[in-house]
Design a protein around this motif. Sequence first.
Motif, short mmCIF file in Angstrom:
data_model
loop_
_atom_site.label_atom_id
_atom_site.label_comp_id
_atom_site.label_asym_id
_atom_site.label_seq_id
_atom_site.Cartn_x
_atom_site.Cartn_y
_atom_site.Cartn_z
N THR A 262 -9.98 -0.29 15.25
CA THR A 262 -9.94 -1.63 14.69
C THR A 262 -8.61 -1.96 14.01
O THR A 262 -8.30 -3.13 13.79
CB THR A 262 -11.06 -1.82 13.66
OG1 THR A 262 -10.88 -0.89 12.57
CG2 THR A 262 -12.42 -1.60 14.29
N LEU A 263 -7.83 -0.93 13.68
CA LEU A 263 -6.60 -1.17 12.92
C LEU A 263 -5.57 -2.03 13.65
O LEU A 263 -4.96 -2.90 13.03
CB LEU A 263 -5.98 0.18 12.52
CG LEU A 263 -6.73 0.97 11.45
CD1 LEU A 263 -5.97 2.25 11.12
CD2 LEU A 263 -6.91 0.13 10.19
N SER A 265 -5.81 -4.54 15.74
CA SER A 265 -6.15 -5.96 15.64
C SER A 265 -5.90 -6.49 14.23
O SER A 265 -5.37 -7.59 14.05
CB SER A 265 -7.61 -6.19 16.04
OG SER A 265 -7.83 -5.80 17.37
N LEU A 266 -6.28 -5.70 13.23
CA LEU A 266 -6.07 -6.12 11.84
C LEU A 266 -4.58 -6.21 11.52
O LEU A 266 -4.13 -7.14 10.84
CB LEU A 266 -6.76 -5.14 10.89
CG LEU A 266 -8.29 -5.07 10.99
CD1 LEU A 266 -8.83 -4.01 10.03
CD2 LEU A 266 -8.92 -6.42 10.70
N ALA A 270 -2.55 -9.53 10.50
CA ALA A 270 -1.88 -9.59 9.20
C ALA A 270 -0.41 -9.94 9.34
O ALA A 270 0.15 -10.65 8.50
CB ALA A 270 -2.03 -8.23 8.50
N GLN A 273 -0.34 -13.86 10.71
CA GLN A 273 -1.21 -14.89 10.13
C GLN A 273 -0.41 -16.01 9.48
O GLN A 273 -0.84 -17.16 9.50
CB GLN A 273 -2.19 -14.25 9.14
CG GLN A 273 -1.58 -13.52 7.97
CD GLN A 273 -1.35 -14.41 6.76
OE1 GLN A 273 -1.91 -15.48 6.68
NE2 GLN A 273 -0.50 -13.97 5.84
#
Length: 287
Positions: A262-263, A265-266, A270, A273
């Motif tokens: 998942t990292l 995509s985060l 970030a 954004q």
Amino acid sequence: MNTDRGGTSGLRTRGPARAGQYLALLAYLVFLALPFLWLVSTAFKPARELGSLHPTWLPDDPTLANFRQAFGEQPLLRAGANSLAAALGAALIAVAVATPMAYVIARNRGRLAAAATGWVVVSQAFPFVLVIIPLFLVLKNLHLINTLGGLVLVYVVWSLPFALWMLTGYVRAVPAELEEAAAVDGAGRVRTLVSVTAPLLAPGIVATGLFAFVTAWNEFFFALVLLKTPEKQTLPVVLTHFLGAEGVADLGPLAAAAFLATLPSLVVFAVIQKRITGGMLSGAVKS
């Protein structure tokens, strides 16, 4: 006098409504965050805590053993590299193809726009299972089975309709008067698109690219069917290897590997954004 009372009443009305919106947003964030927080907690719990009848939110004795076991049992780095290559390739190609198409559709409303909109709706209605057999046969004839290039092609085709729909909305939000003003000032068609339209579409292009990237990064079904050898498998497929023959999950290493998956995509979200939430009118001021 009456106007002041109306304004005060409007402010009082908007206050509770705004508070309700914030509470609803907070509840939604908590709803989204709880599964991720539980995943992170599980990834750092030792085996004895994972089997406890009274689980806790935070691990009593945090450990990195699950991460070491996950990397020792499965080729996570190689699978992550495959997923990254497929996701980046699909995102870049989808955006490059969808951007000019969206501009043409948005600026020339008519049968073409209606047909494109219908294509978007119809294409999103088909389930994966319905198209996998003809898709497999087409890729087999093109000798693209068990290749990342074939997987990227599938991801581009699958994400292109929604990417086109997203970018069409962004193009329509750009006032056509800005392009007309640039034309009056003597700017050609290409210069107008590059200097006026493109900067205004930047947030939409970034958001569309993020959508295509996340969709390809998390995709499982196509990768499972089209990639045969372990060297070509992507990260979502490799995560299934932590399940035993009887469907029993090796919970600690699985949680650790899923947390690492998942990292990206985060991190991507970030980083960009600010670009997504940036002003849509940046670059619209004539110098």
